[in-house]
Design a protein around this motif. Sequence first.
Motif, PDB file in Angstrom:
ATOM      1  N   PHE A  93       2.723   8.150  -8.712  1.00 42.69           N
ATOM      2  CA  PHE A  93       3.898   9.142  -7.998  1.00 42.69           C
ATOM      3  C   PHE A  93       5.027   7.753  -7.836  1.00 42.69           C
ATOM      4  CE2 PHE A  93       2.876   9.686  -3.866  1.00 42.69           C
ATOM      5  CZ  PHE A  93       3.562   9.931  -3.223  1.00 42.69           C
ATOM      6  N   LYS A  94       5.011   7.035  -7.279  1.00 44.31           N
ATOM      7  CA  LYS A  94       5.298   5.929  -6.705  1.00 44.31           C
ATOM      8  C   LYS A  94       6.509   5.156  -7.029  1.00 44.31           C
ATOM      9  CE  LYS A  94       2.751   5.643  -2.545  1.00 44.31           C
ATOM     10  NZ  LYS A  94       1.666   6.942  -2.769  1.00 44.31           N
ATOM     11  N   ASP A 125      -1.124   2.731  -3.779  1.00 46.76           N
ATOM     12  CA  ASP A 125      -0.736   2.046  -4.834  1.00 46.76           C
ATOM     13  C   ASP A 125       0.962   2.118  -4.813  1.00 46.76           C
ATOM     14  OD1 ASP A 125      -2.374   3.928  -6.613  1.00 46.76           O
ATOM     15  OD2 ASP A 125      -2.171   6.358  -5.067  1.00 46.76           O
ATOM     16  N   PRO A 235       0.410  16.786  -1.753  1.00 55.29           N
ATOM     17  CA  PRO A 235      -0.942  15.504  -1.288  1.00 55.29           C
ATOM     18  C   PRO A 235      -0.315  14.479   0.446  1.00 55.29           C
ATOM     19  CG  PRO A 235      -1.350  16.160  -3.420  1.00 55.29           C
ATOM     20  CD  PRO A 235      -0.068  16.362  -2.728  1.00 55.29           C
ATOM     21  N   SER A 236      -0.664  14.912   1.089  1.00 54.53           N
ATOM     22  CA  SER A 236       0.002  14.032   1.312  1.00 54.53           C
ATOM     23  C   SER A 236      -0.369  12.371   2.716  1.00 54.53           C
ATOM     24  CB  SER A 236       1.241  14.586   3.222  1.00 54.53           C
ATOM     25  OG  SER A 236       1.565  15.314   2.474  1.00 54.53           O
ATOM     26  N   GLY A 237       0.335  11.828   2.858  1.00 55.21           N
ATOM     27  CA  GLY A 237      -0.600  10.547   3.207  1.00 55.21           C
ATOM     28  C   GLY A 237       0.514  10.243   4.498  1.00 55.21           C
ATOM     29  N   ASN A 238       1.529   9.071   3.847  1.00 55.19           N
ATOM     30  CA  ASN A 238       2.543   8.429   5.234  1.00 55.19           C
ATOM     31  C   ASN A 238       3.747   9.136   5.044  1.00 55.19           C
ATOM     32  OD1 ASN A 238       2.432   6.183   6.375  1.00 55.19           O
ATOM     33  ND2 ASN A 238       2.705   4.778   4.958  1.00 55.19           N
ATOM     34  N   PHE A 239       3.652  11.422   4.475  1.00 57.46           N
ATOM     35  CA  PHE A 239       4.261  12.058   4.645  1.00 57.46           C
ATOM     36  C   PHE A 239       6.054  11.980   3.798  1.00 57.46           C
ATOM     37  CE2 PHE A 239       6.376  15.633   7.195  1.00 57.46           C
ATOM     38  CZ  PHE A 239       5.953  16.659   7.607  1.00 57.46           C
ATOM     39  N   GLY A 240       5.791  10.562   3.289  1.00 59.22           N
ATOM     40  CA  GLY A 240       6.801  10.511   2.764  1.00 59.22           C
ATOM     41  C   GLY A 240       7.560  11.474   1.433  1.00 59.22           C
ATOM     42  N   SER A 289      -5.559   7.042  -0.884  1.00 56.43           N
ATOM     43  CA  SER A 289      -3.979   6.544  -0.902  1.00 56.43           C
ATOM     44  C   SER A 289      -3.369   7.541   0.990  1.00 56.43           C
ATOM     45  CB  SER A 289      -3.514   7.007  -1.654  1.00 56.43           C
ATOM     46  OG  SER A 289      -3.811   5.811  -3.103  1.00 56.43           O
ATOM     47  N   HIS A 368      -6.681  13.227  -5.240  1.00 55.83           N
ATOM     48  CA  HIS A 368      -5.448  13.007  -4.541  1.00 55.83           C
ATOM     49  C   HIS A 368      -4.681  14.717  -5.147  1.00 55.83           C
ATOM     50  CE1 HIS A 368      -5.705   8.518  -4.874  1.00 55.83           C
ATOM     51  NE2 HIS A 368      -4.830   9.001  -3.121  1.00 55.83           N
ATOM     52  N   CYS A 396      -0.043  13.451  -8.487  1.00 53.79           N
ATOM     53  CA  CYS A 396       0.529  12.594  -7.712  1.00 53.79           C
ATOM     54  C   CYS A 396      -0.071  10.893  -8.315  1.00 53.79           C
ATOM     55  CB  CYS A 396      -0.275  12.753  -6.811  1.00 53.79           C
ATOM     56  SG  CYS A 396       0.973  13.928  -5.020  1.00 53.79           S
TER      57      CYS A 396
HETATM   58  C1  PLP Z   1       1.445   7.040  -1.911  1.00 51.41           C
HETATM   59  C2  PLP Z   1       0.138   9.154  -2.650  1.00 51.41           C
HETATM   60  C3  PLP Z   1      -0.553  10.018  -1.592  1.00 51.41           C
HETATM   61  C4  PLP Z   1       0.653  10.155  -0.038  1.00 51.41           C
HETATM   62  O1  PLP Z   1       1.821   9.528  -0.337  1.00 51.41           O
HETATM   63  P1  PLP Z   1       2.859   9.609   1.396  1.00 51.41           P
HETATM   64  O2  PLP Z   1       4.610   9.803   0.550  1.00 51.41           O
HETATM   65  O3  PLP Z   1       2.038   8.782   1.416  1.00 51.41           O
HETATM   66  O4  PLP Z   1       2.778  11.061   1.857  1.00 51.41           O
HETATM   67  C5  PLP Z   1      -0.960  10.524  -1.914  1.00 51.41           C
HETATM   68  N1  PLP Z   1      -1.893  10.240  -3.281  1.00 51.41           N
HETATM   69  C6  PLP Z   1      -1.412   9.793  -4.484  1.00 51.41           C
HETATM   70  C7  PLP Z   1      -1.777   9.214  -4.987  1.00 51.41           C
HETATM   71  C8  PLP Z   1      -0.449   8.393  -3.384  1.00 51.41           C
HETATM   72  O5  PLP Z   1      -0.002   7.175  -4.638  1.00 51.41           O
END
Ligand code: PLP
Length: 455
Positions: A93-94, A125, A235-240, A289, A368, A396
């Motif tokens: 998704f980035k 990613d 699904p969250s990592g950096n909460f962005g 991620s 993810h 994602c």
């Molecule tokens: C970046 C990413 C996440 C986490 O997204 P955040 O914006 O950091 O919360 C989850 N899944 C995938 C596949 C990603 O690339």
Amino acid sequence: MLTGLARDGGLYVPETWPHFSDHEIRAMRSMSYPELATVIMRPFIGDTFTEHEFREMVEETYAGFDHPAVAPLRQLDGGLWLMELFHGPTIAFKDYAMQLLGRMFDKVLTRRGERVTIVGATSGDTGSAAIEACRDRAAIDCFILFPNDRVSEVQRRQMTTVQADNVHSIALEGTFDDCQDMLKALFNDMEFRDRHNLSAVNSINWARLMPQIVYYFWAATALGAPDRPVAFAVPSGNFGNVFSAYAAKNMGLPIERLMVGSNRNDILTRFFTGGTMQVTGVEPSLSPSMDIQVSSNFERLLFDLYDRDGPAVADVLTKFRETGSFTVSQGMLERAQELFEGHATDDTETTRVIAETWKRTAEIIDPHTAVGVDHAMAARAAGRIAAPVPIISLACAHPAKFPDAVEAAIGSRPPLPKHMADLLERPERMTVLANDKAAVSGFIAEHVAGGKGAA
Ligand SMILES: *Cc1c(COP(=O)(O)O)cnc(C)c1O
């Protein structure tokens, strides 16, 4: 956009949220993705770009995606949809934000006759999306730090096989959090920062979050908003990504619930349950991620929970850096819980969800995405999301980005999309560096402007 991180170490947020009326949101149902994107982002752009200029950039960005709907929905069962966010060049998704960001940077810098050095940290990613967005852009040098041996082979190769003189992949000997700390240290070195005109394209940059707001409006209006509320599993990592959903809600979209999914690195889940943010070690998981403990965008939500009191937030975060923990008041926790809930899915469950989703619906989901689907199904089963409210779970990344995890669940490896079918044969180019600021800043100084920037 150009600054990324503010000079005092804080993050930028919009001073006020633009607001769309129900009438305006209803009109979005008949728009194309680029039309919708222009309407949603316009209030944030001000006079930086003319209407025409901006629209052209948006159209060019999403014309490069490989599905005509850009972010198509797929129905998994009666009330559960997947929103596929892997139709950009690096199949996660980035790309939805980064592809536009690269164009906006280039346009502004060229107009000003300036260059920037983009330095980014990635858990997988972001790096490939940034490299793909910056490659061969005349006004940009791009350096991406990733944790050595902690990203998937496909993720690594997407970064290391791009043959462009202005992009550099750095494998740091450390975790993703070490990469983020390194990035902060480089940005806090004002002399270095000014000398190389450093800029960030991590999701600490507000311009990364802005384009993500669009697909929340896109999915919700397709399923009946504003006349029907929706819920999202993110699904969250950096909460962005989930912060962009929160922005959409503030802009008038009727979002009833935001489900914040974690893997075994469950700091966000623990926060939304008990109100304490407590750092523990980062453990590798099937969803790399999201192997993050300190979610940099959480600061933006905290700012609102503290009624936009900047100094109070700065105090909390200083304490957090010193002690590895902070707790919000009961009132703040309850406010957060009105919209957000956390849920953690470990590797065993992730594998089970990939296998079951495949058997039940013939959809192959990446690990993810599986975390979000697990959360959505658990929330529905527990009655936390009422039956008429559709749940949109974010897909994602393309499953081919994580072939080992998918193979372990369903017994076969999903093929890469055509445009990257030969990825595993392309030559790689990367530099392994110690987790040491002098080593990293030295490498950057040596390689800016194709090696012509050495001081
Ligand atoms: C970046 C990413 C996440 C986490 O997204 P955040 O914006 O950091 O919360 C989850 N899944 C995938 C596949 C990603 O690339």
